[in-house]
Structures are given as structure tokens and as C-alpha cells.
Motif scaffolding. Structure first.
Motif, short mmCIF file in Angstrom:
data_model
loop_
_atom_site.label_atom_id
_atom_site.label_comp_id
_atom_site.label_asym_id
_atom_site.label_seq_id
_atom_site.Cartn_x
_atom_site.Cartn_y
_atom_site.Cartn_z
N ALA A 230 0.84 -1.20 0.00
CA ALA A 230 0.00 0.00 0.00
C ALA A 230 0.87 1.24 0.00
O ALA A 230 1.84 1.34 0.77
CB ALA A 230 -0.93 0.01 1.21
N TRP A 231 0.54 2.21 -0.87
CA TRP A 231 1.19 3.51 -0.89
C TRP A 231 0.47 4.46 0.06
O TRP A 231 -0.75 4.41 0.18
CB TRP A 231 1.14 4.13 -2.29
CG TRP A 231 2.10 3.56 -3.29
CD1 TRP A 231 1.82 2.63 -4.25
CD2 TRP A 231 3.48 3.89 -3.46
NE1 TRP A 231 2.93 2.36 -5.00
CE2 TRP A 231 3.98 3.13 -4.54
CE3 TRP A 231 4.35 4.77 -2.81
CZ2 TRP A 231 5.29 3.21 -4.97
CZ3 TRP A 231 5.65 4.86 -3.24
CH2 TRP A 231 6.12 4.09 -4.30
N SER A 232 1.20 5.35 0.69
CA SER A 232 0.56 6.42 1.45
C SER A 232 0.06 7.48 0.48
O SER A 232 0.63 7.67 -0.60
CB SER A 232 1.56 7.05 2.43
OG SER A 232 2.58 7.74 1.74
N PRO A 233 -1.04 8.18 0.80
CA PRO A 233 -1.57 9.20 -0.12
C PRO A 233 -0.56 10.29 -0.45
O PRO A 233 -0.64 10.90 -1.52
CB PRO A 233 -2.77 9.76 0.65
CG PRO A 233 -3.20 8.65 1.55
CD PRO A 233 -1.93 7.96 1.95
N SER A 234 0.40 10.54 0.43
CA SER A 234 1.42 11.56 0.17
C SER A 234 2.55 11.05 -0.71
O SER A 234 3.42 11.83 -1.09
CB SER A 234 2.00 12.06 1.50
OG SER A 234 2.67 11.00 2.17
#
Length: 441
Positions: A230-234
Motif C-alpha cells: 500500500a502507498w501512502s496518499p502523500s
């Protein structure tokens, strides 16, 4: 909390439009479009067969209905109800269908993943993309909709092709150092593409838009590797869930690991708040603070309510012993999700199926643990604030935020809609030196 009246649904096919104004649902071969606020039916369409998949276009103007058994896709318009489109893949068959980000092209994957057909609703032109790989997550668009990355399999090797979505021309094509590529995912800023290998090989590769290998990461070498990504939104962090029961964070500067989150079966730190769900029998009387509606009291579904209690440490969580000699063993970090502000990371360790772990990303420590009575099936963050919804497959939905947590009984069909009671537990969880956050409720 308010609930609507119950309406029919088939195969859990119910989707809100991206702008939040409409709700599309399916009943067998019928598509029902409602106003999201009033649930009044706005449009009713009849498809040629039973609907197996629906999807909104990004601008909320079209709805795609896929009928995989017949190899058909039908598209309906909200602005012009009399307009419709039918796509027939014929003998090639159909196993997947999705919108492009511009909402004017449809990508259909044929049987056996022989090709992807790109249909244009504007020009009625057709483009073909060969060699798509049948993997867990083999197609991903950048958030701005400019580029498409596709996992391919040619001559027993893995490749990635990057296409320009405006004209579907090939921009880059490169091979990946993977044994059996399992998934690809763009960072939210569209600058880095993450590629990870089969669960039998711990390897995650990071590529730039022009196909350069930026970094390769391997945490250990044994039989089982990466389970979730999962990527962070930032775009500053990449979380990797592993079969060894740890979640690891990579930073966007050096692409090295900055920390790893363990998921022990016993919580010994007194600073960590553990919320445990507990059953609560309904009691009527002057001392009861919340009176359920009469219909809810009479219903067997509401015979027992539940609430959260703050457990005193050390706290032992319910664990499962994985069966290692079977496929897809119940072990490792199977679910990862960042909050929309990248402040929190929620995880689930499949060895501890009843618990959800919430981590403070700024302080890189465990923030809170929620233990449910039933195994957690899914959880999802509110897209606008740090509020987490948890589902266990029962008649309740659970909400958590730094202000506290609650258990909400969802009324059944015999109860109808209307207002319903909820149980809130806990004070706002304030860490050392942390300012109180505004209540979400």
C-alpha cells in the motif's frame, strides 16, 4: 445514526458515484440509479443478461454493466437516459472490464488474457494491447489519468509496458527482474511504479516513469514473502505486509526501510490503548442512557448489543495457528490501508484475525488496537478524515477515530429503516505531547 429502508440487491453490486450524488445497484438484470440523498429512483435500465459487474465513470456521467458469461458490456448515460451502448466481445469472451480515467474509453480483457481491447465511446475506434498477464493486480493508472502501466508475460518472462492514455501509444517497455510478477501499483504522485514478485520470492522493485530501476528491496530469504502492498496518499511511504507478521515502511528518498511494525499476540505497553468488543444485553429502565426503538427491541437480531471496553494490560489477543502445509496459509499481514492524511496506518495480521492495528506514522509506533468478537473481513478509511470503518460480516459496523470508537447495529429487513441506537466507548486517545483532535461524531 440514520438508516434507509431496505431495498433489493444482487451479488453485492452497489456503488456510489465518484461525486457522491448517485447510487447504482443491480437486481439480477436490472440497473437501478438512485439519488444518494433521498434514495429516490432516477433511472431504471434493463440489461440483456444478469449483471456481474458495475462501475461508474470518473466524471459520474456513465455506468458500465458487464455480463461476463455473455461477453457483453452495456453502458448507460445519466445525462441522456435514452442513449446506451453495447459492446460484444464475441468468441473472444470477457473476464474483466473497467473504465479509463477519462471516462470515455472501456478496457475489456478477453478470456485467457489473450489481449485487452480498448473501446472509445467518442470515436467508436478500437485499440488492442497484447500479452496482458493474468495476475493479482496487473493494470494500474496514474492518478492524473495520463499513463497506464500493464504487466505482461512474453516468452516466459515478465515485462511492464507504459502507455499514454490520450492515444494509447506505447511510451516505455522493459523487462522486470521477477520470477512471477504478482502486482504493480503507481505511487499517488505518478512518479514511481512499484512491482512485486510472487509470494514465494520476497522482492519489490521500484521503477521511474521512463523505466529506470530506482531500487530493489528484499527483507529476508525464506519460503514466503510479500502478501500486501500500500502507498501512502502523500507518496512518501510504501508499506509492505509480509508473511512473517511484520509491516515494513520504505521512504521515498532512499527507498530503504525506516521501520518495521511487529504484531505481537500480547500487548504489554501500558501506553497502548486496546479496545475490546464485548456483548451487552439490552436493559430498559431509567438508568439506561440509550433506548433502542421498539422494533429493534422486538427483533432477534438486536437481542444483544455490543460495545467497546478499554482493556487493562497486559492484553492477550486471540491467535490462530496457521496450517503451513496448505495453500494460502492464514498468516502474515493481509491488509494495509493508510488514512487520507497519511497520519495513520491500519493493518490486520491474519494470525490474529479479530484485531485491527492502528499505527501512528509520524511517531512510528503503535497507536491503538481494536479486538472484535468476530474475524475482521474488511476495513476502510473515510476519504476525507481519519475515521476507520470495520466490518466483520455480522449485523454491526464499527467506527474508530482518535476521538473514540463505536459499535452500530444495522437494522435488518424486518426492522425497516429510521433512526437507530449506537454505543460509543472511550475518550479521545491523546498521546504524550499530542493536541486533542476534533471529534468526528
Amino acid at each position: 445514526m440514520n438508516f434507509s429502508e431496505v431495498f433489493k440487491l444482487s451479488n453485492l453490486l452497489c456503488r456510489f458515484s465518484p461525486d457522491g450524488k448517485y447510487l447504482a445497484s443491480c437486481v439480477q438484470y436490472r440497473l437501478v440509479i438512485r439519488d444518494a440523498n433521498t434514495l429516490q429512483i432516477l433511472q431504471l435500465h434493463t440489461c440483456l443478461d444478469q449483471i456481474q459487474h458495475i462501475e461508474w465513470s470518473a466524471d459520474s456521467l456513465f455506468v458500465l454493466c458487464a455480463m461476463y458469461k455473455r461477453g457483453l458490456v452495456q453502458v448507460w448515460s445519466l445525462e441522456q437516459p435514452e442513449w446506451h451502448c453495447k459492446i460484444d466481445e464475441g468468441s473472444a469472451g470477457l473476464v474483466a472490464s473497467c473504465w479509463s480515467p477519462d471516462g470515455r474509453h472501456i478496457l475489456n480483457t478477453t478470456e485467457f488474457h489473450l489481449r485487452i481491447t480498448v473501446w472509445s465511446l467518442c470515436t467508436k475506434s478500437v485499440s488492442y494491447i497484447k500479452y496482458p498477464k493474468a495476475c493479482q493486480q496487473g493494470i494500474t493508472f496514474t492518478r492524473d489519468g495520463r499513463y497506464l502501466a500493464l504487466a505482461e508475460r512474453r516468452d516466459c518472462r515478465d515485462y511492464v509496458s507504459i502507455f499514454v492514455c490520450s492515444d494509447w501509444q506505447l511510451l516505455r517497455h522493459f523487462d522486470t527482474d521477477t520470477q512471477d510478477l504478482t502486482g504493480i501499483e503507481w505511487a499517488p504522485n505518478g512518479c514511481v511504479l512499484a512491482v512485486w514478485d510472487t509470494c514465494l520470492e520476497y522482492k519489490i522493485l521500484l521503477y521511474s516513469l521512463d523505466g529506470r530501476l530506482l531500487s530493489a528491496y528484499c527483507a529476508y530469504e525464506w519460503s514466503l514473502g510479500i502478501k500486501s502492498v500500500a502507498w501512502s496518499p502523500s507518496s512518501q511511504f510504501l508499506a509492505i505486509g509480509s508473511y512473517d507478521g511484520k509491516a515494513r515502511l520504505l521512504n521515498h528518498v532512499t527507498w530503504k526501510m525506516i521501520t518495521e511494525f511487529e504484531h505481537p499476540a500480547t500487548i504489554n505497553d501500558p501506553k497502548i490503548v486496546v479496545y475490546k468488543e464485548a456483548e451487552k444485553s439490552p436493559q430498559l429502565g431509567l438508568g439506561h442512557l440509550s433506548f433502542p426503538p421498539p422494533r429493534a427491541v422486538a427483533s432477534p437480531l438486536s437481542a444483544s448489543e455490543s460495545k467497546y471496553e478499554i482493556a487493562s494490560g497486559p492484553v492477550s489477543l486471540q491467535t490462530l495457528k496457521p496450517v503451513a502445509d496448505r495453500a494460502n496459509p492464514r498468516m502474515g499481514i493481509g491488509m494495509l490501508a493508510f488514512s487520507p492524511d497519511s497520519y495513520f496506518l491500519a493493518t490486520r495480521n491474519d494470525n490474529v484475525p479479530n484485531a485491527v492495528w492502528v499505527w501512528d506514522i509520524q511517531k512510528l509506533r503503535l497507536f491503538v488496537v481494536l479486538e472484535q468478537l468476530c474475524p475482521v473481513r474488511s476495513f476502510q478509511w473515510d476519504p476525507q478524515q481519519a475515521r476507520l470503518a470495520i466490518c466483520t460480516g455480522g449485523s454491526k459496523v464499527y467506527l474508530w477515530s482518535p476521538a473514540g470508537c463505536m459499535s452500530v447495529q444495522v437494522p435488518g429487513e424486518d426492522q425497516g429503516g429510521g433512526q437507530h441506537s449506537l454505543q460509543t466507548t472511550g475518550q479521545p486517545h491523546i498521546g504524550p505531547g499530542q493536541k486533542p483532535r476534533q471529534s468526528m461524531y
